[in-house]
Scaffold this motif. Structure first.
Motif, short mmCIF file in Angstrom:
data_model
loop_
_atom_site.label_atom_id
_atom_site.label_comp_id
_atom_site.label_asym_id
_atom_site.label_seq_id
_atom_site.Cartn_x
_atom_site.Cartn_y
_atom_site.Cartn_z
N PHE B 34 0.95 -1.12 0.04
CA PHE B 34 0.09 -0.12 -0.03
C PHE B 34 0.65 1.20 0.06
CE2 PHE B 34 -2.37 3.25 2.47
CZ PHE B 34 -3.50 3.22 1.58
N THR B 35 1.92 1.40 0.86
CA THR B 35 2.78 2.56 0.85
C THR B 35 3.53 2.64 -0.15
OG1 THR B 35 3.15 1.68 3.27
CG2 THR B 35 4.66 3.58 2.35
N VAL B 36 3.97 1.57 -1.11
CA VAL B 36 4.73 1.72 -2.15
C VAL B 36 3.85 2.14 -3.22
CG1 VAL B 36 6.04 0.57 -3.93
CG2 VAL B 36 6.55 0.13 -1.33
N LEU B 37 2.71 1.60 -3.31
CA LEU B 37 1.73 2.23 -4.11
C LEU B 37 1.29 3.62 -4.14
CD1 LEU B 37 -0.19 0.67 -6.32
CD2 LEU B 37 -1.79 1.18 -4.87
N LEU B 38 1.06 4.05 -2.98
CA LEU B 38 0.92 5.37 -2.65
C LEU B 38 2.18 6.54 -3.35
CD1 LEU B 38 -0.42 6.20 1.11
CD2 LEU B 38 -1.74 6.46 -1.41
N ALA B 39 3.34 5.88 -2.89
CA ALA B 39 4.72 6.48 -3.47
C ALA B 39 4.60 6.76 -4.78
CB ALA B 39 5.79 5.79 -2.61
N TYR B 40 4.04 5.66 -5.48
CA TYR B 40 4.17 5.64 -7.01
C TYR B 40 3.21 6.68 -7.35
CZ TYR B 40 7.41 2.25 -8.72
OH TYR B 40 8.43 1.48 -8.96
N ILE B 41 2.06 6.93 -6.66
CA ILE B 41 1.09 7.91 -7.29
C ILE B 41 1.39 9.29 -6.85
CG2 ILE B 41 -1.19 8.65 -6.60
CD1 ILE B 41 -1.99 5.46 -5.83
N GLY B 45 4.04 14.39 -7.74
CA GLY B 45 3.75 15.55 -7.12
C GLY B 45 4.90 16.18 -6.25
N ILE B 46 6.11 15.48 -5.96
CA ILE B 46 7.17 15.71 -5.03
C ILE B 46 8.38 15.89 -5.51
CG2 ILE B 46 8.52 15.09 -2.97
CD1 ILE B 46 5.89 13.70 -1.96
N THR B 47 9.00 17.01 -5.66
CA THR B 47 10.25 17.52 -6.24
C THR B 47 11.25 17.24 -5.17
OG1 THR B 47 9.54 19.70 -6.18
CG2 THR B 47 9.11 18.80 -8.31
N GLY B 48 12.64 17.08 -5.79
CA GLY B 48 13.71 17.27 -5.01
C GLY B 48 14.21 15.80 -4.72
N PHE B 49 13.34 14.87 -4.48
CA PHE B 49 13.97 13.46 -4.49
C PHE B 49 12.88 12.45 -5.10
CE2 PHE B 49 11.53 14.63 -0.66
CZ PHE B 49 10.69 13.94 -0.38
N ASP B 50 13.30 11.33 -5.05
CA ASP B 50 12.54 10.35 -5.71
C ASP B 50 11.94 9.72 -4.58
OD1 ASP B 50 11.13 8.12 -6.59
OD2 ASP B 50 12.66 7.39 -8.04
N LEU B 51 10.42 9.98 -4.45
CA LEU B 51 9.68 9.36 -3.25
C LEU B 51 9.49 8.04 -3.16
CD1 LEU B 51 7.70 10.24 -0.91
CD2 LEU B 51 5.80 10.09 -2.40
N VAL B 52 9.64 7.27 -4.21
CA VAL B 52 9.73 5.86 -4.12
C VAL B 52 11.08 5.20 -3.61
CG1 VAL B 52 9.25 3.53 -5.70
CG2 VAL B 52 8.03 5.54 -6.22
N GLU B 53 11.84 5.87 -4.09
CA GLU B 53 13.15 5.26 -3.71
C GLU B 53 13.41 5.63 -2.27
OE1 GLU B 53 17.51 7.22 -4.56
OE2 GLU B 53 16.58 6.16 -6.48
N ARG B 54 13.02 6.80 -1.75
CA ARG B 54 13.24 7.09 -0.43
C ARG B 54 12.26 6.16 0.58
NH1 ARG B 54 13.74 12.95 2.21
NH2 ARG B 54 15.37 13.04 0.89
N LEU B 59 12.28 0.91 4.16
CA LEU B 59 11.00 0.02 4.31
C LEU B 59 11.23 -1.32 5.01
CD1 LEU B 59 8.30 -0.44 3.45
CD2 LEU B 59 8.81 -1.53 1.41
N PRO B 60 12.44 -2.02 4.73
CA PRO B 60 12.60 -3.17 5.74
C PRO B 60 12.62 -2.80 7.06
CG PRO B 60 14.29 -3.17 3.68
CD PRO B 60 13.41 -1.85 3.81
N GLN B 61 13.42 -1.90 7.42
CA GLN B 61 13.57 -1.39 8.81
C GLN B 61 12.35 -0.96 9.52
OE1 GLN B 61 16.78 -1.50 9.97
NE2 GLN B 61 15.54 -1.53 12.08
N VAL B 62 11.40 -0.36 8.56
CA VAL B 62 10.27 0.23 9.03
C VAL B 62 9.38 -1.10 9.62
CG1 VAL B 62 8.20 1.40 8.40
CG2 VAL B 62 10.32 2.38 7.85
N VAL B 63 9.48 -2.07 8.54
CA VAL B 63 8.76 -3.37 8.80
C VAL B 63 9.11 -4.04 10.21
CG1 VAL B 63 8.03 -5.66 8.00
CG2 VAL B 63 8.13 -3.68 6.34
#
Ligand SMILES: Nc1ncnc2c1ncn2[C@@H]1O[C@H](COP(=O)(O)OP(=O)(O)OP(=O)(O)O)[C@@H](O)[C@H]1O
Ligand SMILES: Nc1ncnc2c1ncn2[C@@H]1O[C@H](COP(=O)(O)OP(=O)(O)OP(=O)(O)O)[C@@H](O)[C@H]1O
Ligand SMILES: [Mg+2]
Ligand SMILES: [Mg+2]
Lengths: 259, 377, 445, 238, 402
Positions: B34-41, B45-54, B59-63
């Protein structure tokens, strides 16, 4: 003219069909009984009529208006009152308060009336209390108005339940095993009470009962359920002789014994 | 097949472990996707860095973080749920039982530190001893609290034991503080440093750039909680005591008519719930490294929410609720700020958790796994 | 023993004794508070009067007269000599109103609400935001208020906001209620608890993207309603000058002023609570509490009635919230913590769930205990410690008493013990509702 | 034969309500004894006092000569007293099977359990149909069957039944009374409370008549059945 | 606006002040002039009581050591300690109680700006002077109340000083700002952010958190972002645990904080985390006792009396009490008897007092015209070695005023 008419009502619990294609009617001014073996679906049918369960199929017409989809309080506002198989009084309210709760839908006061103790409010309250006392006497209770409901013996509690149901001025009264747990004498009194309710107040009564003395004694008409379906209907005489009913429900002894 | 499912090894060990695995992995996977999907969407809209990459970067650590704290919540939640199941009331003082367990465990380790045993003894033995002590003390404390503050109230209206529990909770907080203050002059207890629990196990996974890092602590924590969950599952579903607990929960007079010693069963329930809380306290201390008499409140609240989320009174539900809540918390705290570019941050994690709770309850008024079985009309 | 006391009480409560005793307490209390305005025991003596008035068999008219005398004349006058008493009574009134509101929700309708303080917050922030300079600070960073920010509204708007606060809190109650009222008791408890936290977290965090609440800094200054005009205040001031020994200041008048507003709100709250209770709405609430299925079958619209209970309860808190923010001229999220909700809940239960005089008494007792008795005891100990006093027999110098044993530090410990003991020995509260009293007599065994 | 159960001058209270005012009765091994009386007479209270759900404030309850006046219910049950309570006391969230299992909680002999289960299902085939349904969702009569079934699972020395026929269809009422008789013939002592006094007296050996907490009459069942007062007040025969 | 009460003589119940004080040298017991109380308000219970108790004990010691002058004038000087529980509500209620006690002529407190700000509204209305030993939030004095003073510096100086250190000394290019969602922490964090933005430091994140035990969720993105400096605006209690967890998770940069870090407990809580990696430093307005030459004796006396070395703010508590005593004495002498509160408040503003921490005088809003600020590098890894911390810079900076 039929007051209540159901057509092909179905109520399922998972795979179990508790009420199956019930088509059934109650004529105005009659006392009608539903009998049937344990677990036949009688209480479930009551619950479907009063909006506690939502039937999956079929229609329910009361005074020619559909009851399907109405909440219990809306059904009650249409003029159907009931009692419960396991007594459900408001145990820590007094007897008189229980009856006043039954009058809820009849009272016209709103929050503002209550806050400002308007004339309308005071008159209505006084009137309501008088009516409640009258009802108490009507069902045969005296001087217990201020008792907590749960302190009354079983028979008394049954009576309050009936008084509470009557307080709403219903057109149709549903009674679920009202005499269960009463001894023969008390049952006799109850039968008299039911007759009076119908005769004096003109309220139609639909009754679930296992006590044949009650059923055969006062019903004009009887429907028999088994496994959710209606297996027979007719006058007490007809039912008593119905072979299928005897096998499924009455048992040989009961059928042969006197009233 | 039937024979296989009735095999106790399957029924009480393999099946619950499998269930836990499914819950943990399932919930993690769903949230991650879900999170990754949201990131793609939102990427465009977000400039300056790649949201998906970030997002993927941590992600593994968060899980892992989410699961770790989730298991702690689950273990505490079990205590709430068991007591609720039996007495139908919210045992507010459970968070203090948890706190006491943690403090006792840490104090034991501090004592070992004092005597020097900490550096010479096997670290796992030390932890085991601390957990054991935490369980014993918390378990007996829970039983005592029940005797003193709840048993005299049986049969009283529902709110009465609730208030008594709140009173007990206040009392325990301050009593622990008093004891600590008088003996040590202050009331923070700090986990001494020892062993290798802070170190990481690094696992390189082909296809993922950054290797996964598991802190030994977290592995230990998950391992021990799973062990306890399996044990509890066996106790409740596989033994006569478990059956008796469920019977007492539903109708006390009837249970006594079946020959069940109601008081003893209630004590046992508190003992188990308390012991679980105590163990959770020690494990939590390993993570938090510092405890004080007020530390129980928030984990307690979360665990209680978890119990409700899963369907209060339902043990599996408590487990699932705890995991979901832990994961949600971890995800929202770590990502909200990234997604909203700083407008909303980690501080909204509780609001999110609460919103999910309401949503779940609207859809399923008795929680995720709770059944709605009322008396009939 | 027990019978001896109940006999004594019976005797004291018959004939002309009640009036003598009550007046005695009133006079002794008044004089001693006048003489030593800082004395706690003097104040407690005076505060016994309302209780005596409630319990003693006295002619209703006399009761009302004495009550009004105490409330309208004696307390404010004495309060000007020691504004802390007015603060105590103000807090008593605030919490009594909160307790009355919560009592509707829990005591009457049986809905366990653990986040009640949220509605208080709604009221408080309503006036805080509009009655301060906050609206002109929407785009500034909290804490760094640029000079020249102006109050948006004139302080007279306070009165309007008193009503708005009521309405908004009621609305919040309905908004919360709509999705969750279908839930069973304990599920409702956790959801309301969560809601309370949400409101607090929002107050704490709504300083960005738009600075609505000023975040953890809290909002200050908040305007107070203007004092009554001079032609009212003037004569009172002249009247009071000889009693107080000097003309009272505006600041002192403000304390009295807020005392009267609080009193007014609490009167309305009491009236609303009692009148609703004794009407078909109150009966419907009780019925719902007793048995939902039966209630709905009697024609009671469940959701509507529950929403009404939520809204009515919330509105009390809303009003008090507005008043509170004006009185304090400051609000911050810390005031609206979960513990505050629990605090109000315990007031309701200690006083007597469902009992209107009970919850008022519960609120008063807890407030006095919290901000007066325990604090006073600490101060007393600290005085002892500073002195050379020694406990005779064991020869223990107070000086050596550990700082750790300061009672003010252990308020919660004392409070916790009180709660547990109360629940064990007097579960229906200090002044039980008639209904519960009857219930309990039967359940005992 | 001897007195299996004996109550001597028992007084019981609910708070201030004096529900039993000096009840003395006994049940001999192998008997069927019935208690009749109108609503609120104290029949259920008597059974509750015996099984220890409430304790007598005065007087003595003895089981097989042992004083059990103040014994906790689970211990009374452990000594072979089965009690099918008024209001059924079904565990609503246990299945029918689990409810029955709870009945056999104190029974350790698997063979007895199997035998009893067979008996229950033979008596109430409906329960077998509903075996995995939750107790709380059964119909009123089905719950009554389950309650009786659970009592049977206990395999007690003395079985106390509180209005077993309540809410049951007429066919089943016959079955119940037949079963009680059969059980008794197989050696179980029975203490029966019934509103349906006529049927109760038909199968009982002896009976007691309760009125507002006191025993007003006791005799052989057959004689009671013919007693004028009993006929008038409890049998509905004028 | 709130009406001022400056003209009202408040001390109505004070013993008649008309009798002239005994003019004879105080060889025998002086004529009793009645009681004067000085209040303290600080958290004596709860999580921040360590610092709150230090304030109270510092004041207590000062009263014992410096109260002699007033005693010689015939006054019985007493301490009235109040516990504000670090909560505004309790603080305000206590404040009302304090101002109602006419024997109280001056006060010392609070620890938390969030409590000081609303409480001082009461002091202001009642004309009762308070000297704050610890509140650094600018708003405390910028309202310009006569009754509010402080003996420490301000956050709008302190936080930029910390930023300056990060930027110039540490050469930080990116910074991660975390605060504790209190009035104090958030205020400091905002000032730091503003300064950092000015210098062009990248703000990797700006987060507030109420968490006290498990910082996983913040640590994960922090480690990923790997900023040069982590600035934590809050109290040691929370920060210590956070530092430890961040280090464990692999963060290697520098931790930076403000005066909320100034407690030996920090070292116990965080242990090695303070010295490994880029280490840890904090700015403070209350330097260690060693920074004040005249404080050695104080440390000795304090330790002897209370059995533990003074925590931060103990010396400031001592000085605040000193200011109160000196001002009351001056006012009493000027008035020729027991002074009014307003006289005391005015006397405070007129004072030049030789304290432990500096020569104290106040500007027209109650700030020190020039306050001391320190940057301290932590070398301690446990409570006992807290003294080994090193002052790496100290500045005397002027108050920014209103
Ligand atoms: N919620 C439910 N879930 C599953 N099955 C149910 C539920 N409610 C009722 N049933 C089943 O539906 C059937 C009909 O029940 P109902 O209560 O209507 O019977 P009844 O005719 O009133 O019987 P009785 O005379 O015993 O009261 C029963 O077999 C019962 O077990
Ligand atoms: N839980 C209770 N609390 C208070 N009073 C009770 C309680 N149970 C029974 N009583 C009272 O005790 C008396 C005896 O009641 P009991 O239930 O033993 O009568 P019973 O003979 O079984 O009547 P029934 O035929 O109605 O079941 C009655 O007056 C009743 O009101
Ligand atoms: Mg039925
Ligand atoms: Mg009975």
């Amino acid at each position: 003219m039929s007051l209540l008419q159901t057509n092909n009502v179905v109520k399922r619990f998972g795979g179990l069909v508790a009420v199956n294609k019930m088509t059934f009617s109650v004529d105005e001014g009659h006392i009608v009984s539903i009998i049937g073996p344990n677990g036949a679906g009688k209480t479930t049918f009551f619950n479907s009529l009063t909006g506690i369960y939502k039937p999956e199929e079929g229609e329910i017409l009361f005074k020619d208006h559909s009851l399907i989809g109405l909440r219990p309080d809306q059904v009650s506002a249409r003029g159907i009152s009931r009692t419960f198989q396991n007594i459900r009084l408001f145990g820590s309210m007094s007897v008189i308060e229980n009856i006043l709760v039954g009058m809820h839908i009849r009272l016209k006061q709103n929050a503002l009336d209550a806050l400002f103790r308007s004339k309308k409010f005071n008159e209505e309250e006084k009137d309501a209390e008088q009516k409640a006392s009258a009802l108490m006497e009507y069902v045969g209770l005296k001087n217990v108005g201020n008792e907590l409901a749960r302190n009354l013996p079983y028979g008394g509690q049954r009576r309050i339940e009936i008084a509470r149901a009557l307080a709403a001025n219903p057109t149709l009264l549903l009674l679920d095993e009202p005499t269960a747990g009463m001894n023969p004498n008390e049952t006799e009194d109850a039968i008299k009470l039911f007759r009076r309710i119908r005769d004096e107040k003109g309220i139609t009564i639909l009754l679930i009962e296992h006590d044949m003395r009650v059923v055969m004694g006062i019903s004009e008409y009887i429907s028999v359920m088994d496994y959710g379906e209606k297996i027979a209907e007719g006058t007490p005489q007809e039912i008593r002789k119905n072979q299928r009913v005897i096998e499924a429900y009455l048992g040989r002894d009961a059928a042969s014994s006197k009233d | 097949m039937k024979q296989f499912t009735s095999n106790p090894f399957y029924k009480f060990i393999l099946f619950p472990i499998g269930q836990i695995l499914v819950f943990a992995l399932g919930a993690s996977l769903v949230l991650s996707l879900f999170t990754v999907l949201l990131a793609y969407i939102f990427r465009a809209g977000i400039t300056g860095f790649d949201l998906v990459e970030r997002v993927l970067l941590i992600l593994p650590q968060v899980v892992i973080n989410g699961l770790t704290i989730g298991f702690v919540y689950s273990t505490i939640a079990l205590g709430y749920t068991m007591v609720y199941g039996v007495l139908e009331f919210i045992n507010f003082s459970h968070s203090e039982i948890f706190m006491v367990g943690g403090i006792v465990g840490v104090e034991l380790m501090a004592y070992f530190d004092h005597t020097g045993a900490l550096q010479t003894m096997n670290q796992y033995v030390i932890i085991a001893l601390a957990i054991l002590l935490g369980m014993v003390i918390s378990g007996s404390l829970a039983v005592t609290v029940e005797r003193v503050a709840y048993r005299p109230l049986r049969g009283a209206p529902r709110l009465v034991p609730l208030i008594s529990a709140i009173g007990m909770s206040f009392f325990l907080q301050d009593a622990v503080r008093l004891i600590l203050s008088l003996t040590t002059g202050e009331f923070n207890v700090i986990l001494p440093n020892f062993g290798t629990f802070d170190e990481f196990l690094v696992v390189a996974v082909p296809g993922i750039a950054t290797p996964l890092r598991f802190q030994i602590k977290s592995i230990l924590l998950v391992g021990v909680t799973v062990l306890m969950l399996v044990g509890l599952n066996y106790l409740v579903n596989g033994t006569k005591i478990g059956k008796a607990i469920r019977a007492v929960a539903q109708d006390r007079p009837s249970a006594s008519l079946m020959g069940i010693n109601v008081n003893m069963i209630i004590s046992i329930t508190f003992l188990i719930g308390g012991a679980l809380g105590g163990a959770a306290g020690v494990l939590f201390a390993l993570k938090a490294t510092k405890l004080d008499p007020f530390v129980g409140f928030f984990p307690g609240l979360k665990a209680f929410t978890a119990a409700v989320l899963g369907g209060i009174g339902n043990l599996t539900g408590a487990l699932l609720g705890g995991l979901i809540l832990g994961l949600l918390e971890s995800f929202s705290a770590s990502y909200l700020s990234t997604f909203t570019n700083g407008a909303f941050g980690a501080e909204y994690k509780d609001i999110l958790a609460f919103a999910i709770l309401i949503l779940v309850l609207i859809l399923r008024p008795s929680g995720l796994l709770g059944q709605t079985v009322g008396q009939k009309a | 023993m027990k019978t001896f006391f109940s006999e004594l009480f019976k005797k004291a409560n018959s004939g002309f004794w009640p009036i003598v005793i009550t007046l005695g307490f009133l006079i002794v209390g008044t004089i001693s508070v006048y003489q030593s305005p800082r004395s706690l025991s003097a104040f407690l003596t005076l505060m016994l009067c309302p209780l005596l008035l409630y319990f003693m068999k006295i002619n209703m008219k006399i009761k009302i007269f004495i009550g009004l005398l105490l409330i309208i004349v004696i307390l404010p006058v004495l309060g000007i000599r020691n504004i802390f008493y007015l603060e105590v009574i103000f807090q008593m009134a605030v919490f009594a109103a909160l307790a009355l509101g919560l009592n509707i929700v829990i005591g009457m309708a049986g809905l366990l609400d653990l986040g009640y303080v949220a509605f208080y917050a709604v009221g408080a922030y309503t006036w805080a935001i509009f009655g301060s300079k906050q609206l002109s600070l929407l785009h500034s960073i909290p804490g760094a208020a640029p000079a020249g920010a102006e109050f948006t509204l004139s302080p007279t708007y306070f009165w309007l906001f008193l009503f708005l606060g009521v309405g908004l809190a009621a609305l919040a109650g309905i908004l919360l209620g709509l999705p969750v009222l279908r839930l069973r008791g304990d599920y409702l408890a956790i959801v309301t608890l969560g809601f309370g936290e949400v409101i607090r977290v929002l107050a704490l965090n709504l300083d960005k993207p738009l600075n609505l609440t000023n975040g953890p800094q809290g909002i200050t200054p908040i305007q107070r309603p203007p004092l009554p005009p001079e032609f009212i205040i003037g004569p009172i001031r002249t009247l009071l000058t000889p009693i107080v020994g000097r003309p009272p200041t505006d600041a002192e008048f403000y304390n009295v002023f807020f005392y009267f507003i609080a009193l007014f709100i609490i009167m309305i709250a009491i009236m609303v609570a009692t009148r609703l209770e004794d009407s078909r709405i109150g009966r419907a609430w009780t019925a719902i509490r007793e048995d939902e299925t039966a209630a709905i079958a009697m024609g009671i619209p469940l959701v509507r009635m529950k929403l009404a209970a939520f809204a009515a309860g919330a509105s009390f808190a809303g009003a008090m919230g507005v008043l509170y923010s004006a009185n304090r001229t400051f609000v911050s999220p810390e005031t609206f913590s979960f513990l505050q909700s629990i605090g109000v809940l315990t007031m309701v239960i200690l006083g007597g769930l469902g009992s209107i005089p009970g919850v008022i008494f519960g609120a008063s007792a807890v407030v006095i205990l919290n901000i007066q008795v325990l604090q006073n005891f600490s101060l007393y100990l600290s005085e002892l410690r500073q002195s050379d006093a020694v406990i005779p027999i064991i020869n223990f110098a107070w000086k050596d008493l550990s700082n750790q044993l300061d009672p003010a530090k252990y308020q919660k410990l004392v409070f916790g013990i009180i709660l547990v003991l109360m629940m064990i020995f007097r579960p229906s509260g200090l002044i039980p509702a008639e209904r519960r009293k009857r219930e309990l007599v039967e359940e005992k065994e | 034969m001897g007195k299996l159960l004996e109550l001597t001058n028992v007084h019981s209270y609910y708070g201030h309500i004096h529900a039993l005012k000096g009840i003395s009765l006994y049940v001999e091994e192998g008997e069927i004894v019935t208690l009749i009386g109108s609503n609120g007479a104290g029949k259920s209270t008597t059974l509750r006092t015996i099984s220890g759900i409430i304790h007598a404030r005065e007087g003595k309850v003895q089981l097989g000569g042992k004083d059990i006046t103040h014994t906790e219910p689970h211990l009374v049950v452990g000594q072979g007293v089965g009690h099918v309570p008024e209001g059924r006391g079904i565990f609503p969230k246990l299945t029918v099977q689990e409810n029955l299992d709870m009945g056999a909680f104190t029974v350790n002999d698997q063979k007895i359990i199997d035998d009893r289960a067979e008996l229950v299902f033979e008596l109430f085939p409906r329960l077998k149909e509903r075996i995995t349904q939750f107790g709380g969702t059964l119909s009123g009569g089905e719950q009554q069957m389950l309650a009786i079934g659970r009592g049977l699972m206990q395999n007690p020395r003395i079985l106390m039944l509180d209005e077993p026929s309540m809410g049951l269809a007429p066919v089943l009422v016959d079955v119940i009374f037949d079963t009680i008789k059969k059980l008794n013939e197989q050696g179980t002592t029975i203490l029966l409370v019934e509103q349906n006094a006529l049927m109760a007296l038909s199968i009982a050996h002896r009976g007691y008549v309760l009125q507002t907490g006191s025993i007003v009459l006791t005799d052989d069942a057959a004689k009671l059945k013919k007693n004028e007062m009993v006929q008038k007040t409890y049998l509905g025969i004028d | 606006g709130t009406p001022a009460a400056t003209e009202a003589p408040v001390a109505t119940d004070a013993p008649a002040a008309t009798d002239a004080p005994a003019t004879e040298p105080a060889t025998e017991a002086p004529v009793s002039m009645g009681t004067i109380k000085i209040a303290t308000q600080s958290p004596l219970s709860g999580g921040q009581s360590l610092l709150g108790v230090a304030i109270k004990q510092g004041a207590e010691l000062a009263l014992e050591q410096l109260g002699g002058d007033l005693a010689a004038m015939g006054y019985d000087v007493q301490l009235a300690p109040y516990d504000d529980q670090a909560t505004p509500d309790v603080g305000v209620a206590n404040a009302k109680n304090i101002v109602a006690d006419s024997e109280i002529l001056c006060g010392v407190g609070h620890l938390n700006s969030g409590v000081m700000i609303p409480s001082s509204e009461e002091y202001h209305t009642a004309g009762l002077a308070f000297v704050s030993p610890a509140n650094t939030n600018p708003v405390v004095t910028t309202r310009g109340y006569l009754e509010v003073n402080r003996v420490v510096g301000r956050d709008d100086v302190q936080a930029p000083a910390a930023e300056e250190y990060a930027f110039s000394t540490l050469g930080a290019k990116s910074v991660y700002i975390i605060h504790d969602k209190t009035a104090y922490g958030q205020g400091v964090a905002e000032f730091f952010r503003a300064a950092a933005e000015e210098d062009g430091i990248e703000i990797a994140a700006f987060e507030g958190t109420e968490e006290t035990a498990n910082f996983d969720a913040i640590v994960a993105p922090l480690v990923a972002a790997n900023p040069d400096v982590v600035f934590f605006a809050g109290i040691y209690n929370q920060a210590g645990v956070f530092f430890k967890q961040a280090r464990e998770a692999g963060y290697e940069g520098t931790f930076l904080g403000t005066d909320g870090m100034d407690s030996s407990d920090l070292a116990d809580l965080a242990g090695d985390a303070l010295t490994t990696g880029g280490g840890m430093a904090y700015t403070t307005v209350a330097g260690p006792a060693s920074a004040y030459p005249s404080a050695a004796q104080f440390v000795e006396d304090y330790t002897a009396k209370f059995g533990a070395a003074p925590e931060a703010y103990a010396a400031q508590g001592y000085d605040s009490m000193g200011v109160c005593l000196a001002a009351i004495k001056a006012a009493a002498e000027a008035a020729g008897g027991t002074p009014t509160r307003t006289q005391v408040a005015e006397a405070i503003r007129a004072l030049s007092y030789e304290g432990l921490t500096s020569t104290i005088s106040f500007d027209d809003i109650g700030d020190l015209p020039v306050a001391k600020y320190f940057i301290i590098k932590v070398n301690a890894t446990s409570k006992d070695t807290w003294g080994s911390n090193e002052i790496i810079a100290s500045f005397d900076l002027p108050s920014p005023g209103k």
